[in-house]
Write a protein that holds these residues in place. Structure first.
Motif, PDB file in Angstrom:
ATOM      1  N   ARG A   1       0.835  -1.207   0.000  1.00 29.06           N
ATOM      2  CA  ARG A   1       0.000   0.000   0.000  1.00 29.06           C
ATOM      3  C   ARG A   1       0.870   1.259   0.000  1.00 29.06           C
ATOM      4  N   VAL A   2       1.915   1.253   0.792  1.00 31.73           N
ATOM      5  CA  VAL A   2       2.827   2.393   0.846  1.00 31.73           C
ATOM      6  C   VAL A   2       3.503   2.604  -0.508  1.00 31.73           C
ATOM      7  N   LEU A   3       3.978   1.527  -1.124  1.00 31.88           N
ATOM      8  CA  LEU A   3       4.624   1.639  -2.435  1.00 31.88           C
ATOM      9  C   LEU A   3       3.647   2.141  -3.496  1.00 31.88           C
ATOM     10  N   ALA A   4       2.418   1.656  -3.460  1.00 31.61           N
ATOM     11  CA  ALA A   4       1.413   2.118  -4.423  1.00 31.61           C
ATOM     12  C   ALA A   4       1.131   3.603  -4.228  1.00 31.61           C
ATOM     13  N   ASP A   5       1.045   4.055  -2.978  1.00 39.04           N
ATOM     14  CA  ASP A   5       0.830   5.483  -2.698  1.00 39.04           C
ATOM     15  C   ASP A   5       1.994   6.319  -3.213  1.00 39.04           C
ATOM     16  N   LEU A   6       3.214   5.828  -3.023  1.00 41.43           N
ATOM     17  CA  LEU A   6       4.386   6.556  -3.501  1.00 41.43           C
ATOM     18  C   LEU A   6       4.395   6.643  -5.027  1.00 41.43           C
TER      19      LEU A   6
ATOM     20  N   ARG B   1       1.505  11.798 -10.095  1.00 43.67           N
ATOM     21  CA  ARG B   1       0.819  13.091 -10.005  1.00 43.67           C
ATOM     22  C   ARG B   1       1.789  14.251 -10.082  1.00 43.67           C
ATOM     23  N   VAL B   2       2.869  14.181  -9.341  1.00 42.87           N
ATOM     24  CA  VAL B   2       3.852  15.262  -9.319  1.00 42.87           C
ATOM     25  C   VAL B   2       4.561  15.348 -10.663  1.00 42.87           C
ATOM     26  N   GLY B   3       4.919  14.220 -11.217  1.00 46.81           N
ATOM     27  CA  GLY B   3       5.614  14.195 -12.498  1.00 46.81           C
ATOM     28  C   GLY B   3       4.745  14.685 -13.647  1.00 46.81           C
ATOM     29  N   GLY B   4       3.441  14.505 -13.531  1.00 41.60           N
ATOM     30  CA  GLY B   4       2.527  14.939 -14.575  1.00 41.60           C
ATOM     31  C   GLY B   4       2.101  16.378 -14.442  1.00 41.60           C
ATOM     32  N   ALA B   5       2.417  17.004 -13.305  1.00 45.10           N
ATOM     33  CA  ALA B   5       1.991  18.386 -13.053  1.00 45.10           C
ATOM     34  C   ALA B   5       2.892  19.377 -13.763  1.00 45.10           C
TER      35      ALA B   5
END
Length: 86
Positions: A71-76, A82-86
Motif C-alpha cells: 500500500r505504501v509503495l502504491a501510494d508513492l 501526479r507530481v511528475g505529470g503536473a
C-alpha cells in the motif's frame, strides 16, 4: 538502503519465492540477497521469512510488512505520477 527500497526488495523476494530467483532478477548473488534480508530483519527487529533449503514462507510479521508495504509503495508511485505529470 532506505525503507522504500527495502519494501520493494521484500516484495520482489516474495514474488519470486526464492533467494536464487531474486538474486538473478536483481543481478546479485544469492548470498548478497540473504545478507540484505538479514540486514532488513535486523533493522526491523523481527524475522520476516521462514527459510528452508527449498523454500521461503512469510512469518506473520512478514505478511504485515508485505501487505502494508504494498500500500505504501502504491501510494508513492501514485504521488510520483501526479507530481511528475503536473
Amino acid at each position: 538502503m532506505d525503507a522504500f527500497s527495502d519494501l520493494a526488495f521484500f516484495a520482489l523476494l516474495n514474488q519470486h519465492g526464492s533467494m536464487a530467483a531474486t538474486a538473478q532478477q536483481m543481478g546479485l548473488t544469492p548470498p548478497a540477497v540473504s545478507r540484505r534480508l538479514a540486514a532488513l530483519e535486523a533493522r526491523l527487529g523481527v524475522r520476516l521469512l521462514n527459510r528452508s533449503t527449498r523454500r521461503i514462507s512469510l512469518t506473520p510479521e512478514g505478511e504485515a510488512y508485505l501487505v502494508d508495504g504494498a500500500r505504501v509503495l502504491a501510494d508513492l508511485q501514485s504521488l510520483e505520477r501526479r507530481v511528475g505529470g503536473a
